[in-house]
Design a protein around this motif. Structure first.
Motif, mmCIF file in Angstrom:
data_model
loop_
_atom_site.group_PDB
_atom_site.id
_atom_site.type_symbol
_atom_site.label_atom_id
_atom_site.label_comp_id
_atom_site.label_asym_id
_atom_site.label_seq_id
_atom_site.Cartn_x
_atom_site.Cartn_y
_atom_site.Cartn_z
ATOM 1 N N ALA A 48 -7.841 -1.531 4.795
ATOM 2 C CA ALA A 48 -8.008 -0.845 6.077
ATOM 3 C C ALA A 48 -7.235 0.458 6.043
ATOM 4 O O ALA A 48 -6.307 0.625 5.244
ATOM 5 C CB ALA A 48 -7.526 -1.729 7.216
ATOM 6 N N ARG A 49 -7.672 1.365 6.915
ATOM 7 C CA ARG A 49 -7.128 2.721 6.870
ATOM 8 C C ARG A 49 -5.709 2.808 7.401
ATOM 9 O O ARG A 49 -4.915 3.610 6.958
ATOM 10 C CB ARG A 49 -8.056 3.604 7.693
ATOM 11 N N ARG A 50 -5.427 1.988 8.422
ATOM 12 C CA ARG A 50 -4.091 2.076 9.027
ATOM 13 C C ARG A 50 -3.095 1.195 8.277
ATOM 14 O O ARG A 50 -3.463 0.133 7.771
ATOM 15 C CB ARG A 50 -4.149 1.658 10.497
ATOM 16 N N ALA A 51 -1.824 1.653 8.261
ATOM 17 C CA ALA A 51 -0.799 0.887 7.537
ATOM 18 C C ALA A 51 -0.332 -0.303 8.381
ATOM 19 O O ALA A 51 -0.096 -0.176 9.577
ATOM 20 C CB ALA A 51 0.383 1.803 7.223
ATOM 21 N N HIS A 52 -0.256 -1.443 7.725
ATOM 22 C CA HIS A 52 0.241 -2.660 8.383
ATOM 23 C C HIS A 52 1.070 -3.401 7.336
ATOM 24 O O HIS A 52 0.979 -3.100 6.148
ATOM 25 C CB HIS A 52 -0.894 -3.608 8.763
ATOM 26 N N VAL A 57 -1.160 -8.395 9.256
ATOM 27 C CA VAL A 57 -2.604 -8.585 9.043
ATOM 28 C C VAL A 57 -2.947 -10.067 9.142
ATOM 29 O O VAL A 57 -3.903 -10.469 9.818
ATOM 30 C CB VAL A 57 -3.033 -8.002 7.674
ATOM 31 N N TYR A 88 -3.298 -7.544 1.615
ATOM 32 C CA TYR A 88 -3.744 -6.365 2.354
ATOM 33 C C TYR A 88 -3.294 -5.102 1.632
ATOM 34 O O TYR A 88 -2.198 -5.029 1.086
ATOM 35 C CB TYR A 88 -3.144 -6.400 3.770
ATOM 36 N N CYS A 90 -3.465 -0.680 2.241
ATOM 37 C CA CYS A 90 -3.873 0.432 3.092
ATOM 38 C C CYS A 90 -4.661 1.408 2.204
ATOM 39 O O CYS A 90 -4.191 1.784 1.124
ATOM 40 C CB CYS A 90 -2.609 1.080 3.646
ATOM 41 N N ASP A 92 -7.607 4.804 2.256
ATOM 42 C CA ASP A 92 -8.607 5.691 2.861
ATOM 43 C C ASP A 92 -9.755 5.774 1.866
ATOM 44 O O ASP A 92 -9.561 6.204 0.713
ATOM 45 C CB ASP A 92 -7.999 7.079 3.133
ATOM 46 N N ASP A 98 -6.113 6.269 -3.681
ATOM 47 C CA ASP A 98 -5.862 4.997 -2.992
ATOM 48 C C ASP A 98 -6.485 3.804 -3.722
ATOM 49 O O ASP A 98 -6.225 2.656 -3.360
ATOM 50 C CB ASP A 98 -6.425 5.041 -1.556
#
Ligand SMILES: NC(=O)C1=CN([C@@H]2O[C@H](COP(=O)(O)OP(=O)(O)OC[C@H]3O[C@@H](n4cnc5c(N)ncnc54)[C@H](OP(=O)(O)O)[C@@H]3O)[C@@H](O)[C@H]2O)C=CC1
Ligand SMILES: O=C1O[C@H](COP(=O)(O)O)[C@@H](O)[C@H](O)[C@H]1O
Length: 491
Positions: A48-52, A57, A88, A90, A92, A98
């Protein structure tokens, strides 16, 4: 008995925290875990694009899954086992750098790599190219892409072309989730395992066919996507045409993916174009206005959140479709689908022709034909309506129509029917493509749909209004009554 196949998989989900992944894919994975179908070593990577953090997650997915699994199927242990497989990263999609962590994540793992593109279709080509350039895919990688493949024939060709530059057709699993529904697969068993039906399945014995896919929901906050698509692109181009193909296709030589897909393509090629002179008699587009749904007052399409008040996008379509081949000459397929209809209901009705010579009460002539009602959802099953003599000394030879009923949950004591995405993910893990759509199927379906769209645009056909909670515009009733028929109502 299914042959034992190595199903160990690394499932990489692009768009892993999007709506589809959270509402459909993870609940499906939960059920696969629960039924013991996830191989011990299989892993899931959320991209996913956003950092977690990984823990965030997992927590998010846990609550999504919990919300969608009924108490009767819930087991904390199953959830823990599934989440332990989840990782997970992160990423893009547009940044090649990436993708290096994906290569590291894979390491020298021998599991089959399954790339699930749960993103807008405009990104499929980019993801494919980046995976190749990063050295992250092989000849064995399987790629799952969602519908819609494009907006029309031209854009679908572009997407298919971009995917084809990196992957071969036997690596591509194009989803039409209706093909994963148990009752849709059952159409193949019904038609080709029962000679009773197989021998009658043509224009000699069938007068017409109805396919209804009704939804009670509106557009569920998906204005941006839906208004660009409309019901013809969102439902007819894929789900309804697939159902039509499964009903209309000739018997495949065997159950292999290509045998079935070859037969479906022949049907798509034989669809009669909806030419300008047919637009009025063969097509009805509708758009819902405010009304009530499931006992609640609901807004009209143009009052939905984010709506453009001038939109002419259709939320309902009815079509009279003709198939120009020997089997179906003169047998119309009436198909309709819409949002905000009175109930969620998908069913197919095969109307058989009456017996060639009628000898009963002339007042009962209208009763004298058999119907096969195939209920895809809900209340999955089928009813064959047959005619019998009415019981009693005073009834003479009066006819009565009665059902031969098969409700799957009762007849087969099934506790639950698996959701489409469970079946589809499982088939990808097995590497079996028969429930997925081949490139030429997608493109022939677009070719026909593009013709319909171009001709209604040239005709300046605006959608007709219908109140939410009704069965679409009155014109949809006229579309079928004009031929002396009516939409089937279970009375
Ligand atoms: N939702 C559904 O019920 C259905 C969906 N589909 C199809 O499935 C696909 C996904 O749909 P849906 O889940 O609804 O869409 P969403 O918009 O909810 O999810 C798409 C995801 O892609 C991510 N994304 C977009 N651009 C990038 C990028 N550059 N880098 C990394 N991630 C990116 C988004 O991340 P971010 O959140 O950061 O923007 C988002 O999480 C679509 O093709 C759709 O047509 C098909 C049938 C039903
Ligand atoms: O693909 C789609 O299908 C759903 C309907 O699917 P169902 O399994 O609930 O019958 C539809 O609501 C959505 O608009 C469409 O994109």
């Amino acid at each position: 008995m299914e042959e034992r196949i190595d199903t160990r998989s690394d499932l990489m989900i692009f768009g892993g925290l999007g709506d589809l992944a959270r509402r459909k894919l993870f609940p499906a994975l939960y059920h696969l875990e629960r039924t013991g179908l996830l191989a011990a070593d299989s892993r899931v990577l959320v991209l996913a694009r956003r950092a977690h953090s990984v823990d965030d997650v997992r927590e998010q997915l846990a609550s999504d899954i919990r919300r969608r699994v009924p108490d009767s199927d819930w087991d904390d242990g199953v959830l823990s086992r599934l989440l332990a497989r989840v990782d997970y990263l992160c990423l893009d999609i547009n940044r090649l750098d990436d993708y290096q962590p994906l290569v590291r994540w894979r390491g020298d793992c021998e599991n089959a790599l399954i790339v699930y593109m749960a993103t807008p279709p405009s990104l499929y080509g980019v993801i494919a190219r980046q995976l190749r350039d990063a050295g992250c895919c092989t000849r064995k990688t399987r790629v799952v892409v969602e519908k819609p493949i494009g907006h029309d024939l031209e854009t679908s060709r572009t997407i298919n072309q971009q995917l084809g530059e990196v992957f071969n057709e036997d690596q591509l699993f194009r989803i039409d989730h209706y093909l994963g529904k148990e009752t849709v697969q059952n159409l193949i068993a019904l038609r080709f395992a029962n000679n009773l039906f197989a021998s009658q399945w043509n224009q000699n014995h069938i007068s017409h066919v109805e396919i209804t896919v009704a939804e009670s929901v509106g557009i569920e906050g998906r204005w941006g996507y839906f208004d660009q698509a409309g019901q013809v692109r969102d439902m007819i181009q894929n789900h309804l045409l697939q159902l039509l193909c499964l009903i209309a296709m000739d018997p495949p030589a065997d159950l292999s993916a290509d045998s079935i897909r070859d037969e479906k393509v022949k049907v798509l090629k034989a669809l009669r174009p909806i030419t300008p002179d047919l637009i009025e008699s063969h097509l009805v587009r509708g758009q819902y206005t405010a009304g009530s749904s499931q006992g609640k007052v609901v807004p009209g399409y143009l009052e939905e959140e984010g709506a453009d008040r001038n939109s002419t996008t259709e939320t309902f379509v009815a079509l009279k479709v003709e198939i120009e081949n020997w089997r179906w000459a003169g047998v119309p397929f009436y198909i309709r689908t819409g949002k905000r209809l009175p109930e969620k209901l998908s069913q197919i009705i095969i109307h058989f022709k009456p017996a060639p010579h009628y000898i009963f009460d002339p007042d009962q002539r209208h009763l004298a034909s058999n119907k096969l009602v195939i209920r895809l959802q809900p209340d999955e099953g089928m009813t064959l309506q047959i005619l019998t003599k009415d019981q009693g000394l005073d009834k003479g030879m009066r006819l009565r129509r009665g059902p031969l009923e098969l409700t799957f949950s009762e007849a087969f004591q099934t506790d639950r029917i698996p959701e489409a995405y469970e079946r589809l993910l499982w088939e990808v893990m097995k590497g079996n493509q028969y429930l997925f759509v081949r490139r030429d199927e997608v493109e022939y379906a677009w070719r026909w749909v593009d013709g319909v769209v171009a001709n209604w645009q040239a005709h300046d056909d605006l959608p007709k209004r219908y109140a939410a909670g009704t069965w679409g515009p009155v014109a949809a009733i006229a579309l079928i009554t004009r031929d002396g028929r009516s939409w089937y109502e279970d009375a």
